[in-house]
Design an enzyme around this catalytic site. Structure first.
Site, PDB file in Angstrom:
ATOM      1  N   ARG A  29      -2.347  -4.383  11.798  1.00  0.00           N
ATOM      2  CA  ARG A  29      -3.014  -3.282  10.901  1.00  0.00           C
ATOM      3  C   ARG A  29      -1.862  -2.407  10.755  1.00  0.00           C
ATOM      4  O   ARG A  29      -2.202  -1.506   9.792  1.00  0.00           O
ATOM      5  CB  ARG A  29      -4.152  -2.692  11.516  1.00  0.00           C
ATOM      6  CG  ARG A  29      -5.261  -3.793  11.689  1.00  0.00           C
ATOM      7  CD  ARG A  29      -6.410  -3.296  12.497  1.00  0.00           C
ATOM      8  NE  ARG A  29      -7.224  -2.305  11.617  1.00  0.00           N
ATOM      9  CZ  ARG A  29      -8.335  -2.451  10.853  1.00  0.00           C
ATOM     10  NH1 ARG A  29      -8.459  -3.818  10.863  1.00  0.00           N
ATOM     11  NH2 ARG A  29      -8.806  -1.726  10.306  1.00  0.00           N
ATOM     12  N   GLU A  41       2.992  -6.130  -9.420  1.00  0.00           N
ATOM     13  CA  GLU A  41       2.555  -6.768  -7.951  1.00  0.00           C
ATOM     14  C   GLU A  41       3.874  -7.365  -7.173  1.00  0.00           C
ATOM     15  O   GLU A  41       4.173  -7.278  -6.127  1.00  0.00           O
ATOM     16  CB  GLU A  41       1.596  -7.982  -8.222  1.00  0.00           C
ATOM     17  CG  GLU A  41       1.153  -8.644  -6.926  1.00  0.00           C
ATOM     18  CD  GLU A  41       0.572  -7.735  -5.674  1.00  0.00           C
ATOM     19  OE1 GLU A  41       0.493  -6.598  -5.933  1.00  0.00           O
ATOM     20  OE2 GLU A  41       0.574  -8.234  -4.553  1.00  0.00           O
ATOM     21  N   LYS A  47      -2.540  -2.045   7.441  1.00  0.00           N
ATOM     22  CA  LYS A  47      -3.311  -3.180   6.750  1.00  0.00           C
ATOM     23  C   LYS A  47      -4.453  -2.636   6.065  1.00  0.00           C
ATOM     24  O   LYS A  47      -5.088  -3.105   5.083  1.00  0.00           O
ATOM     25  CB  LYS A  47      -3.747  -4.099   7.774  1.00  0.00           C
ATOM     26  CG  LYS A  47      -4.335  -5.435   7.094  1.00  0.00           C
ATOM     27  CD  LYS A  47      -3.549  -6.186   6.212  1.00  0.00           C
ATOM     28  CE  LYS A  47      -4.024  -7.127   5.368  1.00  0.00           C
ATOM     29  NZ  LYS A  47      -3.458  -7.609   4.230  1.00  0.00           N
ATOM     30  N   GLU A  76       7.568  -3.457  -0.414  1.00  0.00           N
ATOM     31  CA  GLU A  76       6.861  -3.179   0.652  1.00  0.00           C
ATOM     32  C   GLU A  76       7.700  -3.773   1.747  1.00  0.00           C
ATOM     33  O   GLU A  76       7.577  -3.382   3.364  1.00  0.00           O
ATOM     34  CB  GLU A  76       5.562  -3.163   0.747  1.00  0.00           C
ATOM     35  CG  GLU A  76       4.763  -4.541   0.426  1.00  0.00           C
ATOM     36  CD  GLU A  76       3.380  -4.662   0.366  1.00  0.00           C
ATOM     37  OE1 GLU A  76       2.978  -3.778   1.227  1.00  0.00           O
ATOM     38  OE2 GLU A  76       2.826  -5.277  -0.159  1.00  0.00           O
ATOM     39  N   LYS A  79       5.234  -5.994  -3.755  1.00  0.00           N
ATOM     40  CA  LYS A  79       5.716  -6.917  -2.700  1.00  0.00           C
ATOM     41  C   LYS A  79       6.983  -6.789  -2.268  1.00  0.00           C
ATOM     42  O   LYS A  79       7.552  -6.533  -1.074  1.00  0.00           O
ATOM     43  CB  LYS A  79       5.608  -8.621  -3.080  1.00  0.00           C
ATOM     44  CG  LYS A  79       4.094  -9.000  -3.191  1.00  0.00           C
ATOM     45  CD  LYS A  79       3.367  -9.315  -2.006  1.00  0.00           C
ATOM     46  CE  LYS A  79       2.607  -7.853  -1.532  1.00  0.00           C
ATOM     47  NZ  LYS A  79       1.391  -7.963  -1.996  1.00  0.00           N
ATOM     48  N   CYS A 136      -5.272   2.718  11.994  1.00  0.00           N
ATOM     49  CA  CYS A 136      -5.400   2.843  13.659  1.00  0.00           C
ATOM     50  C   CYS A 136      -6.429   1.769  14.037  1.00  0.00           C
ATOM     51  O   CYS A 136      -7.231   1.241  13.345  1.00  0.00           O
ATOM     52  CB  CYS A 136      -6.032   4.186  13.712  1.00  0.00           C
ATOM     53  SG  CYS A 136      -5.147   5.700  13.235  1.00  0.00           S
ATOM     54  N   HIS A 171      12.821   2.070 -23.313  1.00  0.00           N
ATOM     55  CA  HIS A 171      12.282   3.553 -23.553  1.00  0.00           C
ATOM     56  C   HIS A 171      12.971   4.359 -22.763  1.00  0.00           C
ATOM     57  O   HIS A 171      12.256   5.622 -22.295  1.00  0.00           O
ATOM     58  CB  HIS A 171      10.812   3.460 -23.682  1.00  0.00           C
ATOM     59  CG  HIS A 171      10.243   2.605 -25.014  1.00  0.00           C
ATOM     60  ND1 HIS A 171      10.673   3.130 -26.377  1.00  0.00           N
ATOM     61  CD2 HIS A 171       9.553   1.705 -25.136  1.00  0.00           C
ATOM     62  CE1 HIS A 171      10.043   2.381 -27.134  1.00  0.00           C
ATOM     63  NE2 HIS A 171       9.384   1.301 -26.498  1.00  0.00           N
ATOM     64  N   TRP A 223      -1.783   5.255  13.818  1.00  0.00           N
ATOM     65  CA  TRP A 223      -0.971   5.382  12.443  1.00  0.00           C
ATOM     66  C   TRP A 223      -1.340   6.951  12.048  1.00  0.00           C
ATOM     67  O   TRP A 223      -2.087   7.344  11.592  1.00  0.00           O
ATOM     68  CB  TRP A 223      -1.648   4.386  11.403  1.00  0.00           C
ATOM     69  CG  TRP A 223      -0.862   4.415  10.164  1.00  0.00           C
ATOM     70  CD1 TRP A 223       0.238   3.425   9.804  1.00  0.00           C
ATOM     71  CD2 TRP A 223      -0.859   5.045   8.925  1.00  0.00           C
ATOM     72  NE1 TRP A 223       0.732   3.904   8.591  1.00  0.00           N
ATOM     73  CE2 TRP A 223       0.194   4.757   8.056  1.00  0.00           C
ATOM     74  CE3 TRP A 223      -1.721   5.835   8.333  1.00  0.00           C
ATOM     75  CZ2 TRP A 223       0.169   5.070   6.615  1.00  0.00           C
ATOM     76  CZ3 TRP A 223      -1.985   6.368   6.962  1.00  0.00           C
ATOM     77  CH2 TRP A 223      -0.946   5.889   6.234  1.00  0.00           C
ATOM     78  N   ASN A 243     -10.507   6.668  14.951  1.00  0.00           N
ATOM     79  CA  ASN A 243     -10.075   6.287  13.809  1.00  0.00           C
ATOM     80  C   ASN A 243     -10.733   7.283  12.946  1.00  0.00           C
ATOM     81  O   ASN A 243     -11.993   7.549  12.949  1.00  0.00           O
ATOM     82  CB  ASN A 243     -10.480   4.862  13.516  1.00  0.00           C
ATOM     83  CG  ASN A 243      -9.568   3.940  14.345  1.00  0.00           C
ATOM     84  OD1 ASN A 243      -8.803   4.450  14.996  1.00  0.00           O
ATOM     85  ND2 ASN A 243      -9.823   2.498  14.055  1.00  0.00           N
ATOM     86  N   GLY A 244     -10.048   7.546  11.810  1.00  0.00           N
ATOM     87  CA  GLY A 244     -10.650   8.338  10.806  1.00  0.00           C
ATOM     88  C   GLY A 244      -9.999   9.733  10.568  1.00  0.00           C
ATOM     89  O   GLY A 244      -9.035   9.897  11.168  1.00  0.00           O
TER      90      GLY A 244
HETATM   91  C1  F6R Z   1       0.000  -4.432  -0.477  1.00  0.00           C
HETATM   92  C2  F6R Z   1      -1.482  -4.056   0.135  1.00  0.00           C
HETATM   93  C3  F6R Z   1      -2.167  -2.739  -0.355  1.00  0.00           C
HETATM   94  C4  F6R Z   1      -3.527  -3.141  -0.372  1.00  0.00           C
HETATM   95  C5  F6R Z   1      -4.378  -1.834  -0.798  1.00  0.00           C
HETATM   96  C6  F6R Z   1      -5.871  -1.985  -0.946  1.00  0.00           C
HETATM   97  O1  F6R Z   1       0.452  -5.680  -0.220  1.00  0.00           O
HETATM   98  O2  F6R Z   1      -1.844  -4.871   0.935  1.00  0.00           O
HETATM   99  O3  F6R Z   1      -1.423  -2.275  -1.567  1.00  0.00           O
HETATM  100  O4  F6R Z   1      -3.821  -4.055  -1.429  1.00  0.00           O
HETATM  101  O5  F6R Z   1      -4.246  -0.975   0.370  1.00  0.00           O
HETATM  102  O6  F6R Z   1      -6.498  -2.677   0.263  1.00  0.00           O
HETATM  103  P1  F6R Z   1      -7.842  -3.359  -0.005  1.00  0.00           P
HETATM  104  O7  F6R Z   1      -7.542  -4.772  -0.739  1.00  0.00           O
HETATM  105  O8  F6R Z   1      -8.010  -3.872   1.485  1.00  0.00           O
HETATM  106  O9  F6R Z   1      -8.974  -2.534  -0.265  1.00  0.00           O
END
Ligand code: F6R
Length: 613
Positions: free
Chosen positions: A27, A487, A608, A494, A491, A2, A510, A79, A105-106
């Site tokens: 975000r 990773e 984000k 998502e 990517k 948010c 397995h 959000w 927020n929160g």
């Molecule tokens: C994936 C992504 C998330 C963040 C995760 C942690 O592309 O961005 O998986 O890596 O939410 O976020 P940070 O690094 O800000 O603690």
């Protein structure tokens, strides 16, 4: 997650608020709204979907009215946590009289109890949100002084908040408060702003006050009055925002993600700048400390904490710490850490890895580790963020702002700095100067290695074209390439919504191999490494079952026979190779998502910065 923006003074508030909301869009959110106060009343508008929908609503409702005149307002991108993303649940929320508006927020953890109590007292709620509970609580405590009412209400609240509140009776004032959810106040000419992210302020000012947990501030056009929840004054002086916060534009790239991938030679260079000691085969990381309280020979174990992409960087770090520093290391999912009575103490080095520095799970784990006396250090990108402040010591990434929701340059910067940490620890322990020098020289090559992968984008596009119409994909790797495979899969899923699974290459047989059918894409990382032959055998097992292989291979080495495509990375140390390999997989995910027409920078349901547990 948010986003909050608020403004008081200096001309029409609505354009400032809508512009700020647009800067916060990256975000992730699912509804937006704003409230203005003026002429003794409030105006509130909310809309589901994008900020553009809210802007349109306002333009239709009120082409020339108060939206163009009133100078005090608050706005929010939501959000959804409590309650679906509907207009009724969108912020701002109002108190019982409709004269006080709140954006938040929160999460308010005791909102159910508070809501039941308010309902028993006759309140009828318009939404399912925890924020409306707070708005109504503030209204009930209001006796002519908004700040006093906000403070009284917050004393009853458990949980995390960044809030901004306005009242029809005090049109030239905003009250804001923070606990566990970031807020900063921007000081501009004749106008004061507040935002949950400095990116929303840069169009107006670079002078910001980062509020601390427990701060409450009364904002007027010409003053910022900060106190604690007990209303005792607190002195806070403004900082200058770094210029890179202001530089977050797409620069001709179709998406921020594309721009950020291509910034990686420079962002990795910035993460490494001044930190490699080639002559002594060592790393210079002043923020880690050295000597009696530093990460030196007395450390017994390292625990690397993170979530999502940052967790994958931690997993690469685990290999580096063990190999270079001969230090037992564990990468841990930060959310799990504090709920399993972790056995950590003063001999343990805990490194919290986070791009945003605001991830609630990682922050909670940091607090837990500190309370148990561990040596806690941050590896954080956002300067002044909660984790950076909680850890007190650590290393900033310096990769610049990451706007696209999918993390790219933060990951490569994190791995680069973790390699340096491992080198530094190694040189305090048993790593020889010769091996140290060789490793330092390899790490120093990273910007150039990334550059060479980016130059091969057209071959990645060809691989993406083969993969783009499949609904499932597998990513395989071994050793330090296992987290890179995870990773790569993250990517892809998502941003392209393709169901992707990352596995240790030996694990597929397995069980998961049952899922392979004719043409299922399998991306296999088979770079030069001691286990390359084993990985190639695993790739062959997949091909024999009809899979379409895409292989990450080292320049000069053959890929698996019959592969759809090879993604070539330059020859380098196998630990260092995790960075160029990850870049190749970022590009692959990006182009699959682009071909599928996905909203790459703001994928559905994602935020984000994840400031809820
Ligand atoms: C994936 C992504 C998330 C963040 C995760 C942690 O592309 O961005 O998986 O890596 O939410 O976020 P940070 O690094 O800000 O603690």
């Amino acid at each position: 997650m948010c986003g909050i923006i608020g403004v008081v003074g200096g001309g029409a508030a609505a354009p400032v608020l809508l512009g700020g909301l647009r800067r916060l869009e990256y975000r992730g959110y699912d509804s937006a709204g704003l409230a203005l106060s003026g002429e003794g009343r409030l105006l509130v508008r909310r809309a589901v979907g994008k900020v553009a929908a809210l802007t349109e609503r306002i333009a239709q409702d009120d082409p020339e009215g108060p939206f163009g005149r009133w100078t005090t307002g608050i706005a929010h991108t939501r959000w959804a946590t409590h309650g679906a993303p509907t207009e009724a649940n969108a912020h701002p929320h109002l108190d019982r009289t409709g004269r006080i508006a709140v954006v938040h927020n929160g999460i308010i953890e005791n909102y159910r109890q508070l809501r039941s109590r308010l309902e028993a007292a006759g309140h009828r709620f318009a939404s399912e949100t925890d924020t409306e509970v707070l708005a109504r609580l503030i209204g009930d405590r209001h006796q002519g002084d908004l700040r006093a009412a906000v403070v009284a209400a917050l004393r009853e609240v458990e949980g995390a908040y960044g809030v901004a509140v306005l009242c029809a009776d005090e049109p030239g004032a905003l009250v804001v408060a923070r606990k566990g959810s970031p807020l900063c106040v921007g000081i501009a000419e004749g106008r004061v702003l507040v935002a949950s992210d400095p990116a929303a302020l840069v169009a107006h000012t670079r002078q910001v006050i980062h509020l601390d947990d427990g701060d409450v501030a009364l904002l007027r056009a010409d003053s910022v009055d900060v106190s604690g929840l007990d209303l005792s004054p607190r002195h806070r002086s403004p900082d200058e925002l770094p210029p890179d916060v202001a530089a977050a534009e797409r620069d001709g790239h179709e998406h921020f993600m594309h721009k950020e991938m291509h910034e990686q030679p420079e962002s990795v260079r910035n993460a490494l700048r001044g930190r490699i000691d080639l002559r002594n085969g060592d790393a210079v990381l002043a923020g880690l400390g050295r000597g009696e309280d530093g990460e030196d020979a007395t450390v017994r174990r390292a625990i690397l904490l993170g979530c999502g992409t940052s967790l994958h960087a931690c997993m690469v770090g685990e290999f580096a710490f063990e190999e270079l520093a001969q230090l037992p290391a564990e990468a841990e999912q930060a959310a799990e850490f504090r709920y399993r009575n972790p056995l950590v103490g003063p001999d343990d080095l805990v490194v919290a890895v986070s791009q945003s520095g605001e991830t609630a799970d990682t922050l909670a784990a940091v607090k837990e580790a500190r309370s148990r006396g561990a040596r806690v250090r941050g590896l954080v990108n956002v300067v002044g963020s909660a984790i950076a402040r909680q850890t007190g010591r650590g290393v900033y990434l310096h990769v610049g702002p990451e706007v696209s929701v999918a993390s790219t340059k933060a990951f490569t910067g994190q791995v680069a700095v973790l390699l340096l940490m491992a080198l530094r620890l190694g040189r305090s322990r048993r790593l020889s100067p010769e091996r140290g020098r060789a490793m330092a020289a390899e790490i120093a090559r990273l910007p150039e290695l990334v550059e060479r992968v980016l130059e091969r984008e057209s071959s990645v596009i060809r691989a993406a074209e083969r993969m783009a119409h499949s609904e499932h994909a597998f990513f395989l790797g071994r050793g330090p390439m296992h987290p890179v495979a995870l990773e790569g899969a993250l990517k892809l899923k998502e941003i392209s919504y393709v169901h992707a699974e990352g596995y240790h290459a030996a694990e597929l047989k397995h069980g998961p191999i049952a899922l392979l059918t004719e043409g299922t894409p399998v991306v296999v990382i088979a770079n030069r490494s001691p286990v390359r032959d084993k990985t190639l055998s695993n790739a062959e097992e997949c091909r024999a079952r009809g899979a379409g292989l895409v292989a990450v291979v080292t320049q000069g080495q053959e890929g698996p026979p019959g592969a759809w495509a090879d993604l070539v990375i330059p020859d380098c140390d196998p630990l260092v190779a995790t960075v160029p390999a990850a870049v190749a997989l970022q590009m692959l995910a990006y182009h699959v998502a682009r071909i599928r027409g996905c909203p790459i920078d703001q994928p559905r349901n994602l935020a984000k910065s994840v400031t809820v547990e």
